[in-house]
Design an enzyme around this catalytic site. Structure first.
Site, PDB file in Angstrom:
ATOM      1  N   HIS A  53       2.352 -11.542  -4.096  1.00  0.00           N
ATOM      2  CA  HIS A  53       3.327 -12.559  -4.499  1.00  0.00           C
ATOM      3  C   HIS A  53       2.592 -13.493  -5.433  1.00  0.00           C
ATOM      4  O   HIS A  53       1.665 -14.181  -4.994  1.00  0.00           O
ATOM      5  CB  HIS A  53       3.794 -13.387  -3.297  1.00  0.00           C
ATOM      6  CG  HIS A  53       4.744 -12.670  -2.388  1.00  0.00           C
ATOM      7  ND1 HIS A  53       5.296 -13.295  -1.286  1.00  0.00           N
ATOM      8  CD2 HIS A  53       5.252 -11.431  -2.417  1.00  0.00           C
ATOM      9  CE1 HIS A  53       6.116 -12.443  -0.679  1.00  0.00           C
ATOM     10  NE2 HIS A  53       6.100 -11.306  -1.333  1.00  0.00           N
ATOM     11  N   ASP A  83       6.799 -14.620  -7.544  1.00  0.00           N
ATOM     12  CA  ASP A  83       7.384 -15.284  -6.381  1.00  0.00           C
ATOM     13  C   ASP A  83       8.064 -16.564  -6.835  1.00  0.00           C
ATOM     14  O   ASP A  83       7.457 -17.400  -7.508  1.00  0.00           O
ATOM     15  CB  ASP A  83       6.281 -15.579  -5.363  1.00  0.00           C
ATOM     16  CG  ASP A  83       6.843 -15.882  -3.986  1.00  0.00           C
ATOM     17  OD1 ASP A  83       8.010 -15.534  -3.732  1.00  0.00           O
ATOM     18  OD2 ASP A  83       6.106 -16.468  -3.178  1.00  0.00           O
ATOM     19  N   HIS A  84       9.290 -16.700  -6.471  1.00  0.00           N
ATOM     20  CA  HIS A  84      10.105 -17.869  -6.816  1.00  0.00           C
ATOM     21  C   HIS A  84      10.107 -18.089  -8.338  1.00  0.00           C
ATOM     22  O   HIS A  84       9.485 -17.351  -9.083  1.00  0.00           O
ATOM     23  CB  HIS A  84       9.634 -19.150  -6.110  1.00  0.00           C
ATOM     24  CG  HIS A  84       9.506 -18.977  -4.625  1.00  0.00           C
ATOM     25  ND1 HIS A  84       8.972 -19.925  -3.804  1.00  0.00           N
ATOM     26  CD2 HIS A  84       9.867 -17.963  -3.807  1.00  0.00           C
ATOM     27  CE1 HIS A  84       8.990 -19.494  -2.556  1.00  0.00           C
ATOM     28  NE2 HIS A  84       9.524 -18.299  -2.545  1.00  0.00           N
ATOM     29  N   TYR A  90      15.051 -18.265  -5.942  1.00  0.00           N
ATOM     30  CA  TYR A  90      15.308 -16.875  -6.355  1.00  0.00           C
ATOM     31  C   TYR A  90      16.359 -16.736  -7.450  1.00  0.00           C
ATOM     32  O   TYR A  90      17.116 -15.773  -7.498  1.00  0.00           O
ATOM     33  CB  TYR A  90      15.668 -16.031  -5.128  1.00  0.00           C
ATOM     34  CG  TYR A  90      14.468 -15.792  -4.248  1.00  0.00           C
ATOM     35  CD1 TYR A  90      13.564 -14.782  -4.543  1.00  0.00           C
ATOM     36  CD2 TYR A  90      14.195 -16.608  -3.153  1.00  0.00           C
ATOM     37  CE1 TYR A  90      12.437 -14.571  -3.764  1.00  0.00           C
ATOM     38  CE2 TYR A  90      13.069 -16.412  -2.362  1.00  0.00           C
ATOM     39  CZ  TYR A  90      12.197 -15.384  -2.678  1.00  0.00           C
ATOM     40  OH  TYR A  90      11.079 -15.188  -1.910  1.00  0.00           O
ATOM     41  N   CYS A 116      -0.144 -13.774  -1.057  1.00  0.00           N
ATOM     42  CA  CYS A 116       0.781 -14.736  -1.662  1.00  0.00           C
ATOM     43  C   CYS A 116      -0.023 -15.923  -2.170  1.00  0.00           C
ATOM     44  O   CYS A 116      -0.470 -16.775  -1.396  1.00  0.00           O
ATOM     45  CB  CYS A 116       1.825 -15.181  -0.645  1.00  0.00           C
ATOM     46  SG  CYS A 116       2.922 -16.467  -1.306  1.00  0.00           S
ATOM     47  N   HIS A 158       2.443 -11.628   5.587  1.00  0.00           N
ATOM     48  CA  HIS A 158       2.628 -12.740   4.647  1.00  0.00           C
ATOM     49  C   HIS A 158       1.982 -13.980   5.247  1.00  0.00           C
ATOM     50  O   HIS A 158       2.203 -14.296   6.404  1.00  0.00           O
ATOM     51  CB  HIS A 158       4.125 -12.979   4.417  1.00  0.00           C
ATOM     52  CG  HIS A 158       4.412 -13.945   3.319  1.00  0.00           C
ATOM     53  ND1 HIS A 158       4.234 -15.303   3.466  1.00  0.00           N
ATOM     54  CD2 HIS A 158       4.844 -13.761   2.057  1.00  0.00           C
ATOM     55  CE1 HIS A 158       4.547 -15.904   2.321  1.00  0.00           C
ATOM     56  NE2 HIS A 158       4.921 -14.987   1.457  1.00  0.00           N
TER      57      HIS A 158
HETATM   58  C1  DNO Z   1       9.636 -16.874   0.645  1.00  0.00           C
HETATM   59  C2  DNO Z   1       9.117 -15.652   1.215  1.00  0.00           C
HETATM   60  C3  DNO Z   1       9.069 -15.582   2.727  1.00  0.00           C
HETATM   61  C4  DNO Z   1       8.598 -14.208   3.119  1.00  0.00           C
HETATM   62  C5  DNO Z   1       8.403 -13.956   4.567  1.00  0.00           C
HETATM   63  C6  DNO Z   1       7.727 -12.634   4.745  1.00  0.00           C
HETATM   64  O1  DNO Z   1       9.948 -16.919  -0.492  1.00  0.00           O
HETATM   65  O2  DNO Z   1       7.887 -15.369   0.656  1.00  0.00           O
HETATM   66  O3  DNO Z   1      10.311 -15.813   3.282  1.00  0.00           O
HETATM   67  O4  DNO Z   1       9.551 -13.283   2.701  1.00  0.00           O
HETATM   68  O5  DNO Z   1       7.676 -14.951   5.136  1.00  0.00           O
HETATM   69  O6  DNO Z   1       7.829 -12.217   6.059  1.00  0.00           O
END
Ligand code: DNO
Length: 403
Positions: A303, A362-363, A379, A276, A238
């Site tokens: 993501h 993501d989020h 989340y 991401c 990530h």
């Molecule tokens: C946040 C996430 C991070 C991710 C870590 C992966 O929303 O994308 O906390 O899980 O960095 O190791």
């Protein structure tokens, strides 16, 4: 794309049934109860699988699609002699996951902190709430709350003056709010910190600059990726969030070039990327569709998220931003999803069974009913449901228009 959502386990206010009804076939989860560096044994993994699959007879099928994260012990990031013990443990965890049929494993290599924000309740023009990062607030934390020794050397004088002015005008509640936001750890981060111990953790990195951190990352990946490759497991790093150095700590997974160097350090498919768009997209110099094309085969997990860059003050070295609605913001989501669809088509042509890439929205903004609930920052259910619905529609439109 395989549609998934993150699930934090039985304490998550969002249930597996919610995730199923959002239209997902996959769950992204981790054994957060196991201390960082310890082995994930088979029975603990199977227990989680059973929970995820419990209702599969009666309802649509949910699988544990991706591990996020199998965290990397700090001794590995610091390159201490004890790292070899933790690397061995990591390999054993990968073996155990593979035995249980779980084949995609996300991790990160950010020292001390995982992802960071300075505001978890930033009000959007429609009244929903978003996450935000403002450099000046981070500077206030560093200089006037943490009081990190020599931190003044890291900031231009004008930045310090305006930060001081803002700090002096902040209420007690605002100061403790900022302090907690930076220290308490966000969902998925493996640790929350006490202000008293935090400086000690930073001190451990005093001699670890950019070069050393890169070496430590490559040392790690050169050992674990070949093992993963043998097992049929795909590792996916990530990127740094936000993608620049914080509080004197180096960050080495922020740019296209960083990723290219990491891919070259161990040239096996199992050494892959969690793409991401929210993290990488904060930097205007990251051309996301081009990066998807370049790293194509090494992207094992997506993501999808976007941020809106905000104005910085003169002298700031980082980028201010807030998390935007998934089809707004600076990321061109149309071009991103198109690049993903093209990559998947390429894989389909090769007859690969792993042609489809798991994606999670993501989020999401905290909105509607969730505004009255206690939710994990980023989340909440409804914001992610909205994001997923938009992304799924976008994907279908792109696929149909290509046919
Ligand atoms: C946040 C996430 C991070 C991710 C870590 C992966 O929303 O994308 O906390 O899980 O960095 O190791």
């Amino acid at each position: 794309m395989i549609q998934t959502m993150r699930w934090f386990g039985l304490n998550d206010p969002v249930s597996l049934m919610d995730i199923r009804q959002a239209g997902c076939s996959g769950v992204v989860t981790a054994l957060h109860q196991i201390a960082v560096g310890e082995v994930w044994n088979e029975s603990a993994i199977l227990e989680r699988i059973n929970i995820v699959e419990a209702d599969n007879q009666q309802f649509t099928t949910l699988n544990w699609e991706v591990v996020e994260s199998l965290p990397v012990h700090e001794d590995i990031k610091k390159g201490l002699p004890t790292r070899d013990i933790y690397i061995e443990n990591y390999k054993i965890s990968l073996q155990n996951l593979a035995k249980c049929g779980i084949k995609i494993v996300c991790y990160n290599f950010m020292p001390v902190l995982d992802w960071s924000r300075t505001n978890l309740n930033y009000e959007m023009p429609d009244g929903s709430r978003a996450l935000r990062f403002v450099w000046e607030d981070f500077v206030i934390f560093d200089l006037y709350i943490l009081k990190r020794p020599n931190s003044q050397n890291d900031y231009a004088e004008e930045v310090q003056i305006s930060a001081k002015k803002k700090f002096d005008s902040m209420t007690k509640e605002e100061i403790s709010g900022l302090r907690n936001t930076v220290l308490l750890g966000l969902p998925g981060s493996e640790e929350a910190f006490e202000l008293e111990n935090f400086q000690g953790l930073l001190n451990n990195y005093a001699t670890i600059g950019d070069t050393e951190l890169r070496q430590n990352l490559y040392y790690f990946i050169k050992q674990v990726a070949p093992v993963a490759q043998e097992l049929g497991v795909k590792l996916c790093i990530h990127p740094d969030d936000p993608p620049f150095s914080l509080m004197g700590l180096s960050r080495v997974v922020s740019t296209e070039n960083d990723l290219a160097q990491l891919m070259a350090a161990c040239d096996v498919n199992a050494n892959g990327i969690t793409f991401c768009t929210g993290s990488l997209g904060v930097r205007a110099d990251n051309n996301l569709p081009k990066m998807i094309e370049r790293f194509g085969n090494r992207i094992h997990f997506l993501h999808l998220r976007t941020t809106k860059r905000e104005k910085n003050l003169p002298g700031d070295v980082s980028q201010n931003f807030h998390e935007a609605a998934h089809l707004a913001g600076d990321v061109d989501m149309y071009e991103v999803v198109k690049a993903v669809v093209l990559e998947e088509k390429k894989r389909e042509k090769e007859g690969r069974i792993d042609a489809k890439i798991p994606m999670r929205p993501d989020h999401g903004h905290q909105m509607l009913d969730d505004l009255h609930k206690k939710t994990y920052p980023g989340y909440s259910a409804i914001g992610r449901l909205k994001a997923l619905a938009e992304l799924r529609g976008l994907e279908m439109g792109i696929i149909k228009s290509m046919a």
